[in-house]
Design a protein around this motif. Structure first.
Motif, PDB file in Angstrom:
ATOM      1  N   PRO A   1       0.801  -1.237   0.000  1.00  0.00           N
ATOM      2  CA  PRO A   1       0.000   0.000   0.000  1.00  0.00           C
ATOM      3  C   PRO A   1       0.830   1.281   0.000  1.00  0.00           C
ATOM      4  N   ARG A   2       2.102   1.195   0.372  1.00  0.00           N
ATOM      5  CA  ARG A   2       2.953   2.387   0.369  1.00  0.00           C
ATOM      6  C   ARG A   2       3.191   2.907  -1.049  1.00  0.00           C
ATOM      7  N   THR A   3       2.968   2.029  -2.040  1.00  0.00           N
ATOM      8  CA  THR A   3       3.196   2.432  -3.433  1.00  0.00           C
ATOM      9  C   THR A   3       1.954   3.053  -4.079  1.00  0.00           C
ATOM     10  N   ILE A   4       0.868   3.205  -3.319  1.00  0.00           N
ATOM     11  CA  ILE A   4      -0.387   3.678  -3.927  1.00  0.00           C
ATOM     12  C   ILE A   4      -0.243   5.078  -4.521  1.00  0.00           C
ATOM     13  N   SER A   5       0.293   6.028  -3.762  1.00  0.00           N
ATOM     14  CA  SER A   5       0.425   7.403  -4.273  1.00  0.00           C
ATOM     15  C   SER A   5       1.347   7.467  -5.490  1.00  0.00           C
TER      16      SER A   5
END
Length: 225
Positions: A178-182
């Motif tokens: 989820p850290r790669t979402i942005s």
């Protein structure tokens, strides 16, 4: 039309063609620099793309004015009128391609200017395809080559498929981390800009049929043989 007037008209039409190619070359350069800035994180290159967008806009306005003057002064008919009409449409697409290059540069600025985790998705191949499509569309437009135009239309389907592949990759990264979402959303915006560049190149290729044959094939699935 006298021989002298006819020669002047030919010079004016050639000037229009030359300016379209100049605008096309600048737009192609903008895409290339935007992608290089994205890949290399070169902030100077990124800023140059953003700042040079006004040059694309200025060329569009100059060509628009030139075409309007020629129509008013020469009252062209048949193929000459179709050429000028197609140019007016094509320069709108070229200006929008320039806008997409600017968007890519802005996304590159955001990606390299922050501390975002960005999915490791390769966009270089898609970018090469988009640049080639623009170049080939310009070539087909310059030569009024309907076979070359047809090849550009077919190539656009490959860019669409590439975009779907990039989307799948990015979504997989985002689901796993989820850290790669942005950062993933920024990559999707870049890929979408490249897909839109392909669409505008396809539009330009389809104008070739109008110039050469008087056929509007924009809403047909395939051009007439």
């Amino acid at each position: 039309m006298s021989e002298h007037t006819s020669k002047q008209f030919d010079v004016e039409l050639e000037s229009i063609r030359t300016h379209v190619m100049e605008m096309g070359g600048l737009v192609e350069q903008q895409i290339t620099r935007a992608i290089e800035g994205l890949v290399e994180g070169d902030q100077n290159l990124i800023e140059r793309v953003i700042e040079d967008d006004h040059r694309v806009n200025a060329l569009e306005m100059a060509l628009d004015e030139l075409c309007t003057q020629v129509i008013a002064k020469r009252q062209p008919a048949a193929i000459d009128l179709r050429l000028i009409s197609a140019v007016l449409k094509a320069i709108t697409d070229l200006e929008r391609i320039g806008d997409e290059a600017k968007k890519i540069a802005k996304m590159a600025k955001a990606i390299h200017g922050g501390a975002l985790a960005v999915p490791r998705v390769q966009l270089s191949h898609m970018a090469e395809m988009a640049i080639a499509e623009v170049r080939n569309a310009l070539d087909a437009f310059a030569r009024m080559d309907t076979d070359a135009a047809d090849a550009v239309v077919r190539a656009d389907k490959q860019i669409d498929a590439e975009f779907k592949g990039v989307m799948r990759q990015v979504i997989t990264f985002m689901m796993e981390d989820p850290r790669t979402i942005s950062g993933g959303i920024d990559i999707i915006f870049v890929a979408k800009a490249l897909e839109r560049i392909g669409d505008h190149a396809k539009n330009m290729a389809q104008y070739v049929y109008y110039m050469a044959r008087g056929e509007d094939v924009r809403h047909n699935k395939t051009p007439k043989a």
